[in-house]
Design an enzyme around this catalytic site. Structure first.
Site, PDB file in Angstrom:
ATOM      1  N   ALA A  69      -3.290  21.742  11.452  1.00  0.00           N
ATOM      2  CA  ALA A  69      -3.898  22.594  12.485  1.00  0.00           C
ATOM      3  C   ALA A  69      -5.403  22.752  12.370  1.00  0.00           C
ATOM      4  O   ALA A  69      -6.025  23.315  13.261  1.00  0.00           O
ATOM      5  CB  ALA A  69      -3.246  23.981  12.438  1.00  0.00           C
ATOM      6  N   ARG A  93      -7.886  20.418  11.915  1.00  0.00           N
ATOM      7  CA  ARG A  93      -8.801  19.338  12.295  1.00  0.00           C
ATOM      8  C   ARG A  93      -8.295  18.649  13.557  1.00  0.00           C
ATOM      9  O   ARG A  93      -7.119  18.765  13.894  1.00  0.00           O
ATOM     10  CB  ARG A  93      -8.858  18.280  11.187  1.00  0.00           C
ATOM     11  N   VAL A 126       3.547  19.273   4.181  1.00  0.00           N
ATOM     12  CA  VAL A 126       4.786  19.194   4.977  1.00  0.00           C
ATOM     13  C   VAL A 126       5.823  18.261   4.341  1.00  0.00           C
ATOM     14  O   VAL A 126       6.994  18.290   4.705  1.00  0.00           O
ATOM     15  CB  VAL A 126       4.524  18.759   6.443  1.00  0.00           C
ATOM     16  N   ASN A 178       2.367  17.806  14.095  1.00  0.00           N
ATOM     17  CA  ASN A 178       1.159  17.009  14.339  1.00  0.00           C
ATOM     18  C   ASN A 178       0.579  16.378  13.072  1.00  0.00           C
ATOM     19  O   ASN A 178      -0.104  15.354  13.161  1.00  0.00           O
ATOM     20  CB  ASN A 178       0.106  17.922  15.009  1.00  0.00           C
ATOM     21  N   TYR A 232       2.216   3.113   8.892  1.00  0.00           N
ATOM     22  CA  TYR A 232       1.913   4.096   9.940  1.00  0.00           C
ATOM     23  C   TYR A 232       2.803   3.854  11.171  1.00  0.00           C
ATOM     24  O   TYR A 232       3.420   4.788  11.703  1.00  0.00           O
ATOM     25  CB  TYR A 232       0.434   3.978  10.298  1.00  0.00           C
ATOM     26  N   ALA A 233       2.877   2.581  11.600  1.00  0.00           N
ATOM     27  CA  ALA A 233       3.674   2.263  12.794  1.00  0.00           C
ATOM     28  C   ALA A 233       5.151   2.580  12.553  1.00  0.00           C
ATOM     29  O   ALA A 233       5.828   3.118  13.438  1.00  0.00           O
ATOM     30  CB  ALA A 233       3.496   0.787  13.163  1.00  0.00           C
ATOM     31  N   ALA A 234       5.657   2.268  11.350  1.00  0.00           N
ATOM     32  CA  ALA A 234       7.061   2.565  11.045  1.00  0.00           C
ATOM     33  C   ALA A 234       7.305   4.072  11.070  1.00  0.00           C
ATOM     34  O   ALA A 234       8.322   4.543  11.591  1.00  0.00           O
ATOM     35  CB  ALA A 234       7.435   1.989   9.679  1.00  0.00           C
ATOM     36  N   LYS A 265       5.694   6.265  12.819  1.00  0.00           N
ATOM     37  CA  LYS A 265       5.587   6.763  14.193  1.00  0.00           C
ATOM     38  C   LYS A 265       6.812   6.350  15.026  1.00  0.00           C
ATOM     39  O   LYS A 265       7.280   7.115  15.867  1.00  0.00           O
ATOM     40  CB  LYS A 265       4.285   6.260  14.828  1.00  0.00           C
TER      41      LYS A 265
HETATM   42  P1  NAI Z   1      -7.016  14.296  11.357  1.00  0.00           P
HETATM   43  O1  NAI Z   1      -7.100  13.429  10.151  1.00  0.00           O
HETATM   44  O2  NAI Z   1      -8.268  14.728  12.028  1.00  0.00           O
HETATM   45  O3  NAI Z   1      -6.144  15.606  11.027  1.00  0.00           O
HETATM   46  C1  NAI Z   1      -4.941  15.515  10.345  1.00  0.00           C
HETATM   47  C2  NAI Z   1      -4.432  16.889   9.980  1.00  0.00           C
HETATM   48  O4  NAI Z   1      -3.198  16.708   9.269  1.00  0.00           O
HETATM   49  C3  NAI Z   1      -5.363  17.678   9.072  1.00  0.00           C
HETATM   50  O5  NAI Z   1      -5.401  19.036   9.503  1.00  0.00           O
HETATM   51  C4  NAI Z   1      -4.679  17.592   7.709  1.00  0.00           C
HETATM   52  O6  NAI Z   1      -4.894  18.759   6.899  1.00  0.00           O
HETATM   53  C5  NAI Z   1      -3.217  17.505   8.114  1.00  0.00           C
HETATM   54  N1  NAI Z   1      -2.393  16.924   7.068  1.00  0.00           N
HETATM   55  C6  NAI Z   1      -2.531  15.721   6.462  1.00  0.00           C
HETATM   56  N2  NAI Z   1      -1.591  15.578   5.517  1.00  0.00           N
HETATM   57  C7  NAI Z   1      -0.848  16.709   5.524  1.00  0.00           C
HETATM   58  C8  NAI Z   1       0.268  17.165   4.768  1.00  0.00           C
HETATM   59  N3  NAI Z   1       0.814  16.430   3.801  1.00  0.00           N
HETATM   60  N4  NAI Z   1       0.791  18.380   5.049  1.00  0.00           N
HETATM   61  C9  NAI Z   1       0.238  19.156   6.018  1.00  0.00           C
HETATM   62  N5  NAI Z   1      -0.801  18.781   6.768  1.00  0.00           N
HETATM   63  C10 NAI Z   1      -1.348  17.572   6.505  1.00  0.00           C
HETATM   64  O7  NAI Z   1      -6.070  13.501  12.360  1.00  0.00           O
HETATM   65  P2  NAI Z   1      -5.848  13.533  13.975  1.00  0.00           P
HETATM   66  O8  NAI Z   1      -6.515  12.360  14.553  1.00  0.00           O
HETATM   67  O9  NAI Z   1      -6.121  14.874  14.502  1.00  0.00           O
HETATM   68  O10 NAI Z   1      -4.273  13.219  14.008  1.00  0.00           O
HETATM   69  C11 NAI Z   1      -3.277  14.186  14.281  1.00  0.00           C
HETATM   70  C12 NAI Z   1      -2.004  13.457  14.641  1.00  0.00           C
HETATM   71  O11 NAI Z   1      -2.235  12.639  15.773  1.00  0.00           O
HETATM   72  C13 NAI Z   1      -1.494  12.524  13.537  1.00  0.00           C
HETATM   73  O12 NAI Z   1      -0.094  12.637  13.461  1.00  0.00           O
HETATM   74  C14 NAI Z   1      -1.909  11.168  14.030  1.00  0.00           C
HETATM   75  O13 NAI Z   1      -1.068  10.153  13.527  1.00  0.00           O
HETATM   76  C15 NAI Z   1      -1.771  11.333  15.514  1.00  0.00           C
HETATM   77  N6  NAI Z   1      -2.517  10.358  16.305  1.00  0.00           N
HETATM   78  C16 NAI Z   1      -3.893  10.286  16.231  1.00  0.00           C
HETATM   79  C17 NAI Z   1      -4.578   9.357  16.979  1.00  0.00           C
HETATM   80  C18 NAI Z   1      -6.064   9.216  16.925  1.00  0.00           C
HETATM   81  O14 NAI Z   1      -6.579   8.236  17.494  1.00  0.00           O
HETATM   82  N7  NAI Z   1      -6.794  10.130  16.314  1.00  0.00           N
HETATM   83  C19 NAI Z   1      -3.850   8.422  17.869  1.00  0.00           C
HETATM   84  C20 NAI Z   1      -2.411   8.604  17.891  1.00  0.00           C
HETATM   85  C21 NAI Z   1      -1.799   9.541  17.122  1.00  0.00           C
END
Ligand code: NAI
Length: 246
Positions: free
Chosen positions: A14, A16, A65, A91, A156-158, A160
């Site tokens: 939540a 970032r 998580v 997320n 990552y793809a797997a 998702k």
């Molecule tokens: P980000 O890297 O900016 O933020 C990720 C967030 O997940 C952070 O708040 C971090 O603290 C949290 N996080 C990471 N590992 C964690 C864990 N073990 N337990 C709890 N929280 C954890 O990433 P973004 O870009 O905001 O991505 C959010 C979601 O959107 C992800 O699931 C990502 O795969 C997906 N996504 C992002 C895309 C992009 O182009 N940025 C495209 C498609 C999907």
């Protein structure tokens, strides 16, 4: 009255990028939000300051998580206080890219653990709280990579693709209790997750997108809030693409 007034929402990842935009949009619409984050205390502190206007409607908690016992303890506390839960947004996500032949086992496991198993664990404990009140909204943040595949992103793809299978199966299990489970699938969204891409690659990716630009976290949040609202009551097991036409 605001659309999410009085609703109780839980958002993972939540502090970032996309998760932060979703959390802020829910707060702006009146919800109470518990936001969990992986380990970046500085990002959490910055968000706390920026969101001070929402007072105790926002709470941020460090929680991995993928850590089952920690998630179980977290939900025991949440249930003691909230009793029920209206919205869960799965997320949280990470990338650890490498071509498969070079991929370390720990990088395979970690990505699956956080992105896929994290969604299982959070949903497993959230569903009983939603069942109690015969209402709930669960939204997964998945990715087009799950069905397209991408060189260097097998883990990552797997993860998702797995999220979509999990989401669709769960949607069938809980539909009778007026709980919906859906996904959003963002394309390239400008966040820290993809901030490490070299400039030449960014240019190349932008050319692939018919809209010719990357999306914003706020544009993803719009779709998540729709699926989390009462307006989406008959949408279940669906994935909404937010890709600029990719
Ligand atoms: P980000 O890297 O900016 O933020 C990720 C967030 O997940 C952070 O708040 C971090 O603290 C949290 N996080 C990471 N590992 C964690 C864990 N073990 N337990 C709890 N929280 C954890 O990433 P973004 O870009 O905001 O991505 C959010 C979601 O959107 C992800 O699931 C990502 O795969 C997906 N996504 C992002 C895309 C992009 O182009 N940025 C495209 C498609 C999907």
């Amino acid at each position: 009255m605001l659309e999410f007034e009085g609703k109780k929402a839980l958002v993972t990842g939540a502090t970032r990028g996309i998760g932060r935009a979703i959390t802020e949009a829910l707060l702006a619409q009146g919800a109470n939000v518990v936001g969990v984050y992986g380990g970046n205390a500085a990002a959490a502190e910055a968000m706390r300051l920026d969101c001070a206007q929402y007072g105790d409607r926002l709470r941020l908690r460090q929680l991995d998580v993928s850590d089952y016992p920690a998630v179980a303890a977290f939900f025991a506390e949440l249930e003691a206080e909230w009793e029920t839960l209206d919205i869960l947004v799965n997320n949280a996500g990470i990338r650890r890219d490498a071509v498969l032949a070079m991929m370390k086992e720990e990088d395979w496991r970690r990505v699956i653990d956080v992105n896929l198993t994290g969604g299982y664990t959070m949903s497993k404990f959230a569903v009983p709280l939603m069942m109690k009140q015969k209402y709930g909204r669960i939204v997964f943040v998945t990715s087009p990579m799950g069905h397209l595949g991408f060189a260097g992103q097998a883990n990552y793809a797997a993860s998702k693709a797995g999220q979509v299978g999990l989401m669709k199966s769960l949607s069938k299990e809980v539909a009778k209790r007026k709980i919906t489970v859906n996904g959003v699938s963002p394309g390239f969204i400008a966040t820290e997750l993809i901030a490490d891409l070299p400039e030449a690659q960014v240019k190349e990716y932008k050319k692939m997108v018919p809209a010719n630009r990357f999306g914003t976290p706020a544009e993803v949040a719009e779709a998540v809030l729709f699926l989390a609202s009462d307006r989406a009551a008959y949408i279940n097991g669906a994935v909404l693409e937010i890709t600029g036409g990719l």
